[in-house]
Design a protein around this motif. Structure first.
Motif, mmCIF file in Angstrom:
data_model
loop_
_atom_site.group_PDB
_atom_site.id
_atom_site.type_symbol
_atom_site.label_atom_id
_atom_site.label_comp_id
_atom_site.label_asym_id
_atom_site.label_seq_id
_atom_site.Cartn_x
_atom_site.Cartn_y
_atom_site.Cartn_z
ATOM 1 N N ASN A 47 44.370 42.503 48.066
ATOM 2 C CA ASN A 47 43.028 43.373 47.741
ATOM 3 C C ASN A 47 41.835 42.521 47.422
ATOM 4 O O ASN A 47 42.045 41.266 47.182
ATOM 5 N N HIS A 49 48.877 41.248 33.928
ATOM 6 C CA HIS A 49 48.501 41.767 35.322
ATOM 7 C C HIS A 49 49.507 42.276 35.977
ATOM 8 O O HIS A 49 49.787 43.468 36.173
ATOM 9 N N TRP A 88 42.081 47.538 36.054
ATOM 10 C CA TRP A 88 42.330 46.374 37.150
ATOM 11 C C TRP A 88 43.811 46.723 37.526
ATOM 12 O O TRP A 88 44.316 46.572 38.695
ATOM 13 N N CYS A 147 46.091 47.529 41.560
ATOM 14 C CA CYS A 147 47.006 46.714 42.702
ATOM 15 C C CYS A 147 48.306 47.495 42.894
ATOM 16 O O CYS A 147 48.829 47.545 43.932
ATOM 17 N N GLU A 188 51.790 46.075 36.361
ATOM 18 C CA GLU A 188 51.844 46.705 37.535
ATOM 19 C C GLU A 188 53.357 47.126 37.869
ATOM 20 O O GLU A 188 53.373 48.242 38.136
ATOM 21 N N CYS A 246 47.630 39.344 45.066
ATOM 22 C CA CYS A 246 46.485 39.741 44.622
ATOM 23 C C CYS A 246 45.280 38.753 45.104
ATOM 24 O O CYS A 246 45.077 37.655 44.980
#
Ligand code: AMP
Ligand code: ZN
Length: 493
Positions: A66, A234, A205, A209, A238, A29
């Motif tokens: 990213n 996060h 967000w 990813c 994902e 990330c």
């Protein structure tokens, strides 16, 4: 020998082998480009760079990071600044690339969220089609976490008792408020929005990813990494999104860098201990010292950033560079000595086995400094021979291919940051020390060598006034001259 890394997913140190052939596919990330990166961010990015450099020595590597160039914070800040988000993020994306280069972070393949919006919308559409996501009346989309019973497997949290259907629409939230999270946010007045197959709006967000990592690395890939704060929500999110879509395991290894503390405390603007790379450089610290300090503590150990530590890091880099110079310049007797060959071999092995052991950078550094100490002692005793130079240099190269601090280009880098500060009207932030480091930026090595030769000539002719004058001139240009028993030596401030 296959390396072993701590895998957050299994909670254990595991032997690492690529999923396919000899190629490692790794996603890290990257930054959210809403401000200049701070040294905590760069602890994580330097860790990823060490991992990258290590993997490259053993495997083929496909490494993607990213740039998060649309999220809550960006929209808020760009709105306050009254500029479109693209304009706002361009400046900080550039700053991230410059700061990474200053810290000798190699550039992987870089992908931007805003270049993949349609793909994200298609991803969400498929999640709706297979029952893992739903649309709300306003046109936002949420992931229904009750459809993914393994939710919590990365962060090791038990979410079984949570209320079904409760929602959260901010990008970042605490563990205890685990709820259906936003995949897509309906347009709001004044906010950036895109027209897509699922309607207008912008991505959350987490979906960014998942979409980009799978596009570039496939449904299942080897390593996913970032700072420890990303574990939840996060990375947990994902996993939920990606595995719900494909039914396959997403990333196999999850590696997370422990948070950096500053002088024992969490870094925050209100505590006044919040530093960007640029702040430190303008205060008079070299990029190489910052990199060295960030690499010196293994990524899973607490790194407490202190100014004493930064000074020690500068001394360590100096010691290594002086040693490299000594190997290059010293007048040595012919022949070679078995003990120095052994020392070089043992150092190469020491570095390798330390890094293969969950990237133990501290142990790798210890191996190198042992070598420097022993080889210096041998040189002082007249026991270092010409034939020892090459193996010792090879060991240094092995070290530097990972740590990347030997080449002295700090002056040029500091000069660039000073120019940036001047262009931003931050003259008051530029220390004398920073200017002294930058002074040698425009003097090439050849020019310096020529003056050094003149200085040596003047000393031989016992013209000490001339020798002193040359030394003074070099000093003005940011070069320190040292007269040693090995001859005249110089280095940049
Ligand atoms: P961000 O730009 O906030 O998305 O963060 C970029 C990277 O920096 C992420 O991998 C974060 O986990 C990491 N990070 C943020 N703060 C720290 C810190 N204090 N120490 C280590 N890593 C951090
Ligand atoms: Zn991410």
């Amino acid at each position: 020998m296959a390396p072993s890394f701590f895998n957050t997913l299994s909670g254990k140190i595991e032997e690492f082998r690529p999923l396919q052939d000899n190629e490692v596919r790794m996603y890290a990330c990257g930054p959210t480009v809403y401000d200049y990166g701070h040294i905590g961010n760069f602890r994580t990015f330097v860790f990823v760079d060490i991992l990258r450099r290590y993997l490259k020595q053993h495997y083929k590597l496909r490494h993607v990071i990213n740039i998060t160039d649309v999220d809550d914070k960006i929209i808020r800040n760009a709105g306050q600044a009254g500029v479109p988000i693209g304009e706002y993020t361009k400046k900080y994306t550039q700053a991230f690339l410059e700061d990474s280069a200053a810290l000798n972070i190699e550039e992987p393949q870089i992908v931007r969220a805003t270049d993949h919006i349609q793909l994200m919308a298609e991803f969400i559409k498929k999640l709706v089609d297979n029952g893992h996501a739903y649309r709300t009346d306003d046109g936002s989309y949420y992931f229904r976490i009750s459809t993914f019973p393994q939710y919590g497997k990365l962060s090791k949290k038990d979410f079984s008792g949570m209320e079904d259907g409760a929602r959260v629409d901010v990008d970042e939230y605490e563990k205890d408020s685990a709820r259906d999270f936003a995949l897509w946010k309906a347009p709001k007045p004044g906010e950036a929005s895109w027209d897509t197959v699922i309607g207008p709006g912008r991505p959350g967000w987490h979906i960014e990813c998942s979409t980009m990592s799978m596009k570039y690395l496939g449904d299942s890939f080897d390593i996913h990494c970032g700072g420890e704060d990303l574990i939840f929500p996060h990375h947990e999110n994902e996993i939920a999104q990606s595995e719900s879509l494909t039914g396959k395991q997403f990333a196999h290894f999850w590696m997370h860098a422990r948070f950096l503390l500053v002088e024992g405390e969490k870094m925050s603007k209100s505590l006044g201990n919040f530093y960007t790379v640029r702040d430190l450089v303008l205060m008079g610290h070299k990029p190489s010292s910052i990199r060295f300090l960030l690499t010196s503590v293994p990524f899973r150990k607490q790194l407490n950033f202190t100014f004493d530590g930064l000074t020690q890091a500068a001394n360590s880099v100096e010691r290594l560079r002086t040693f490299a110079l000594r190997l290059q310049k010293a007048q040595l007797p012919e022949g070679k000595s078995a003990s120095m060959q052994q020392l070089a071999d043992a150092t190469v092995q020491g570095i390798e086995s330390a890094l293969a052991d969950d990237l133990n950078t501290a142990q790798a550094l210890a191996a190198v400094f042992d070598m420097v100490r022993d080889a210096n002692a041998a040189a002082d005793a007249g026991q270092l021979k010409q034939g020892d130079v090459e193996p010792l240099q090879k060991a240094l190269q092995k070290f530097d291919a990972i740590f990347a601090v030997l080449h002295d280009d700090d002056a040029v880098k500091v000069k660039r940051i000073i120019e940036w500060a001047e262009s931003e009207g931050k003259q008051d932030k530029i220390s004398e020390q920073a200017r002294a480091i930058a002074a040698s930026a425009s003097v090439g090595d050849a020019e310096i060598e020529k003056l050094i030769a003149e200085l040596q000539e003047a000393r031989r002719a016992k013209n000490f006034a001339r020798a002193d004058a040359i030394r003074g001139e070099l000093n003005q240009q940011g070069i320190i001259v040292e007269i040693t028993r090995d001859g005249v030596r110089w280095r940049r401030k």
